[in-house]
Design an enzyme around this catalytic site. Structure first.
Site, PDB file in Angstrom:
ATOM      1  N   GLU A 157       0.924  -1.071  -0.007  1.00  9.87           N
ATOM      2  CA  GLU A 157       0.277   0.037   0.110  1.00  9.87           C
ATOM      3  C   GLU A 157       0.895   1.165   0.145  1.00  9.87           C
ATOM      4  OE1 GLU A 157      -3.202   0.713   2.950  1.00  9.87           O
ATOM      5  OE2 GLU A 157      -3.019  -1.278   3.322  1.00  9.87           O
ATOM      6  N   ARG A 208       6.404 -13.213   8.835  1.00 12.29           N
ATOM      7  CA  ARG A 208       7.076 -12.078   8.764  1.00 12.29           C
ATOM      8  C   ARG A 208       8.352 -11.892   9.625  1.00 12.29           C
ATOM      9  NH1 ARG A 208       4.627  -7.152   9.324  1.00 12.29           N
ATOM     10  NH2 ARG A 208       2.924  -8.110   8.347  1.00 12.29           N
ATOM     11  N   LYS A 238       4.337  -0.058  11.552  1.00 10.53           N
ATOM     12  CA  LYS A 238       4.338   1.242  10.960  1.00 10.53           C
ATOM     13  C   LYS A 238       3.817   2.373  12.017  1.00 10.53           C
ATOM     14  CE  LYS A 238       3.096   0.858   6.684  1.00 10.53           C
ATOM     15  NZ  LYS A 238       1.940   0.282   5.491  1.00 10.53           N
TER      16      LYS A 238
HETATM   17  P1  ATP Z   1       0.230  -2.286   6.748  1.00 12.96           P
HETATM   18  O1  ATP Z   1       0.327  -2.534   8.359  1.00 12.96           O
HETATM   19  O2  ATP Z   1      -0.148  -0.878   6.524  1.00 12.96           O
HETATM   20  O3  ATP Z   1      -0.567  -3.319   6.123  1.00 12.96           O
HETATM   21  P2  ATP Z   1       2.635  -3.699   6.021  1.00 12.96           P
HETATM   22  O4  ATP Z   1       3.754  -3.716   6.633  1.00 12.96           O
HETATM   23  O5  ATP Z   1       1.645  -4.986   5.953  1.00 12.96           O
HETATM   24  O6  ATP Z   1       1.660  -2.469   6.528  1.00 12.96           O
HETATM   25  P3  ATP Z   1       2.370  -3.300   3.052  1.00 12.96           P
HETATM   26  O7  ATP Z   1       2.625  -2.347   2.321  1.00 12.96           O
HETATM   27  O8  ATP Z   1       0.936  -3.983   3.087  1.00 12.96           O
HETATM   28  O9  ATP Z   1       2.773  -3.069   4.532  1.00 12.96           O
HETATM   29  O10 ATP Z   1       3.197  -4.518   2.718  1.00 12.96           O
HETATM   30  C1  ATP Z   1       3.493  -4.865   1.378  1.00 12.96           C
HETATM   31  C2  ATP Z   1       4.029  -6.420   1.361  1.00 12.96           C
HETATM   32  O11 ATP Z   1       5.319  -6.518   2.514  1.00 12.96           O
HETATM   33  C3  ATP Z   1       3.020  -7.227   2.291  1.00 12.96           C
HETATM   34  O12 ATP Z   1       3.000  -8.370   1.184  1.00 12.96           O
HETATM   35  C4  ATP Z   1       3.298  -7.733   3.355  1.00 12.96           C
HETATM   36  O13 ATP Z   1       3.251  -9.143   3.740  1.00 12.96           O
HETATM   37  C5  ATP Z   1       5.048  -7.622   3.310  1.00 12.96           C
HETATM   38  N1  ATP Z   1       5.526  -7.218   4.647  1.00 12.96           N
HETATM   39  C6  ATP Z   1       5.361  -6.323   5.307  1.00 12.96           C
HETATM   40  N2  ATP Z   1       5.905  -6.355   6.573  1.00 12.96           N
HETATM   41  C7  ATP Z   1       6.720  -7.492   6.477  1.00 12.96           C
HETATM   42  C8  ATP Z   1       7.669  -8.266   7.366  1.00 12.96           C
HETATM   43  N3  ATP Z   1       7.890  -7.976   8.646  1.00 12.96           N
HETATM   44  N4  ATP Z   1       8.369  -9.455   7.034  1.00 12.96           N
HETATM   45  C9  ATP Z   1       7.885  -9.937   5.845  1.00 12.96           C
HETATM   46  N5  ATP Z   1       6.907  -9.400   4.973  1.00 12.96           N
HETATM   47  C10 ATP Z   1       6.270  -8.315   5.352  1.00 12.96           C
HETATM   48 MG    MG Z   2      -0.323  -4.988   4.845  1.00 13.70          MG
END
Ligand code: ATP
Ligand code: MG
Length: 588
Positions: A60, A295, A305
């Site tokens: 996003e 993750r 975030k």
């Molecule tokens: P939000 O809390 O806003 O959803 P988010 O960290 O999930 O934040 P996104 O922009 O939705 O952010 O993430 C993009 C991609 O990165 C998603 O597919 C998510 O699964 C992956 N991602 C986010 N944080 C991690 C993490 N700590 N480890 C591995 N993958 C991650």
């Molecule tokens: Mg997300």
């Protein structure tokens, strides 16, 4: 010098096994691709898909990427690279109001910096989910017409009460069995702005008694009068994320849709939506499949975030690219390398079990890649003067230092030597402790790339700290000459010539948190901030460093790896950020 150290074949993991099985069984061999994302009839008119697999990275655009995202990026782009596929760069911008161009630009730049791209098979695969709103709307109407969705007018409160709990089934909405034609009419009125925000939603009709709460008639469209950065005011209804995401994957002909574990319980709904729309002829088979991995959790780091925003907004750090932040913009300014991140991703692998990865693993990956690629230079970080009493005033001579011990082809550079030098304060002790082999009265050391010297005395300031050390050099012992080995010494120290050195600002960065698991137990993570996460000093550097260019990286001998700060450096006056020390000092 470029060095691509990512192994050609990263270790096997469960996702690679799935991809290999699908390739072997030809699971996706019948897919067609018509050059753009689209529905079943659009793709059917295309050629057999030249991409063996399609993955995607779907952020996003509402924040900066962090080290956790790097894991997902390396995984998705890495699979595409290794298995003859393509990874789509998709901005998941279906939520109005939140997205900003600044984030889109920064995300694209960061992924390219990590060494990946989305050009493949003669086209670019950069997509915006908001371009699929028309299809999403059409899909919702199809679900209504086939009896798989209905407009619900319960209040938000009633809907919540009737959802049930983990142990109790939910209750059907009184609107659940309204005729499809009625739902269709209401849904169109929702679209046409005839109803207030929040007055009704479109829900999938699945099973209010399902043990999986996500299948208890989840909402799929809501009314929200909000301006969208791409579609403007065209829509006043927007799809829910859990409905939008599988459709985005299917329109893009994604084969393996990889996400983090918290979406595991959503997988049945993901499959349900796609299957219903494939039955309706809207989506092409074979359908994408979702797989979940754990993750990244890193010790000494917060990746949430909300916490990152708090750290920036409350000025615990200096902006989103502060070198101490785990954002990739910060890591880049800190001097972390793309090769190091790719190595890290391969080394930690992917699994389904949640665990903490030690921060030292990431640091070691950076050290390994930097050891290979960074040229060596000399910097004295905490200078005191060394005077060579028997070296003539106004004389100077060249010493020669190799640019890289592992790469003799990179040659040597001149390091001028003269009567007065800067050395490290810690390289002299008035009274040596046991095992100390550097300078102390009467002891001999080698001035690296220069002569052996013998300490003859020292001066102190009024405050009692040593200001100047005196020595005499042994003229026959210059490095690289036949007499170099005639005198054996145990200590070897670095130096720069006072007349030739130039002073520069150096930021000695350390970990932002002093606790391995910030904020766990009853602690607030803000209380775990390391008060010594940065120290700003003025160091004395060898002349060759004066013209170092922004983002050039070096090993300062005996100290660690440093990068020229890209923001605060001026021509002829570089500022350096410490990336990482040569050795870990956190686990002694
Ligand atoms: P939000 O809390 O806003 O959803 P988010 O960290 O999930 O934040 P996104 O922009 O939705 O952010 O993430 C993009 C991609 O990165 C998603 O597919 C998510 O699964 C992956 N991602 C986010 N944080 C991690 C993490 N700590 N480890 C591995 N993958 C991650
Ligand atoms: Mg997300």
């Amino acid at each position: 010098m470029s060095s691509d150290k990512t192994p050609v074949a990263p270790a096997a993991n469960f996702i690679r096994n799935i991809v290999e099985r699908d390739l072997e069984q030809g699971t996706y061999a019948s897919r067609r691709w018509n050059g753009t994302p689209g529905d079943a009839s659009h793709q059917a008119a295309g050629e057999p898909d030249p991409a063996k697999i399609r993955t995607r990275f779907p952020p996003e655009p509402n924040g900066y990427l962090h080290i956790g995202h790097a894991k997902s990026i390396c995984l998705n782009f890495g699979l595409a690279r290794d298995y003859g596929g393509v990874c789509h760069m998709r901005f998941d911008d279906t939520n109005p109001e939140k997205e900003e161009q600044e984030y889109v630009d920064s995300i694209k730049e960061t992924i390219k910096w990590l060494g990946f791209g989305w050009d493949a098979f003669d086209q670019s695969h950069l997509y915006f989910a908001s371009n699929y709103f028309d299809f999403m709307y059409r899909a919702a109407e199809a679900l209504i017409n086939n009896g798989h969705a209905y407009v619900d007018q319960q209040s938000a409160e009633d809907m919540r009460l009737n959802r049930g709990t983990l142990t109790e089934p939910g209750k059907d909405s009184p609107w659940r069995n309204r005729p499809a034609a009625e739902s269709l009419q209401l849904f169109r009125e929702m679209r046409d702005g005839k109803h207030a925000d929040g007055s009704m939603v479109l829900r999938a009709k699945i099973d209010m008694a399902s043990p999986n709460i996500n299948l208890r008639d989840p909402a799929i469209y809501r009314i929200k009068r909000a301006h969208h950065h791409n579609t403007g005011d065209k829509w006043c209804i927007y799809p829910m994320y859990t409905f939008a995401h599988p459709l985005e994957d299917a329109l893009e002909q994604i084969t393996h849709s990889i996400c983090t574990l918290e979406f595991e319980d959503q997988r049945p709904f993901y499959d349900w939506v796609l299957e219903r729309l494939a039955e309706a002829g809207l989506l092409a088979n074979p359908l994408p499949k979702q797989y979940e991995f754990s993750r990244l959790n890193l010790t000494y780091v917060v990746l949430s975030k909300r916490k990152l925003i708090e750290l920036v907004e409350n000025k615990h750090v200096d902006g989103w690219d502060d070198p101490r932040l785990p954002t990739l913009a910060g890591a880049r300014r800190r001097g972390y390398t793309p090769e190091g991140f790719r190595l890290f991703a391969d080394r930690i692998g992917v699994s389904k079990s949640d665990s903490w990865i030690e921060y030292t693993i990431l640091e070691d990956c950076m050290r390994e890649t930097l050891n290979e690629s960074a040229e060596r230079r000399i910097a004295v970080l905490d200078p005191i003067k060394l005077v060579i009493s028997n070296y003539p005033e106004n004389q100077e001579e060249d010493c020669f230092a190799p640019n890289h011990p592992l790469h003799p082809e990179l040659g040597k550079r001149v390091v001028p030597l003269s009567r007065e030098l800067w050395i490290e304060r810690e390289d002299f002790m008035e009274t040596p402790v046991k095992g100390y082999f550097r300078l102390f009265p009467e002891n001999m050391v080698r001035l690296r790339y220069g002569y052996v010297v013998k300490c003859t005395g020292f001066d102190k300031d009024a405050d009692g700290s040593v200001s100047t050390v005196y020595c005499e050099y042994l003229p026959d012992t210059k490095s690289g000459t036949p007499g170099a080995d005639s005198v054996k010494v145990k200590g070897n120290i670095h130096w720069v010539s006072v007349n030739h050195a130039h002073a520069a600002e150096i930021r000695l960065y350390d970990r932002l948190f002093k606790e391995a698991h910030p904020g766990t137990g009853d602690r607030n993570y803000l209380d775990d901030i390391n008060p010594d996460s940065v120290q700003i000093i003025t160091a004395q550097l060898e002349p060759a460093l004066k013209d170092a260019q922004p983002e050039e990286r070096f090993q300062f001998e005996r100290h660690g790896y440093f990068i020229v700060d890209k923001k605060d450096s001026q021509a002829g006056a570089p500022v350096f950020n410490r990336t990482v020390t040569l050795r870990d000092h956190w686990h002694k």
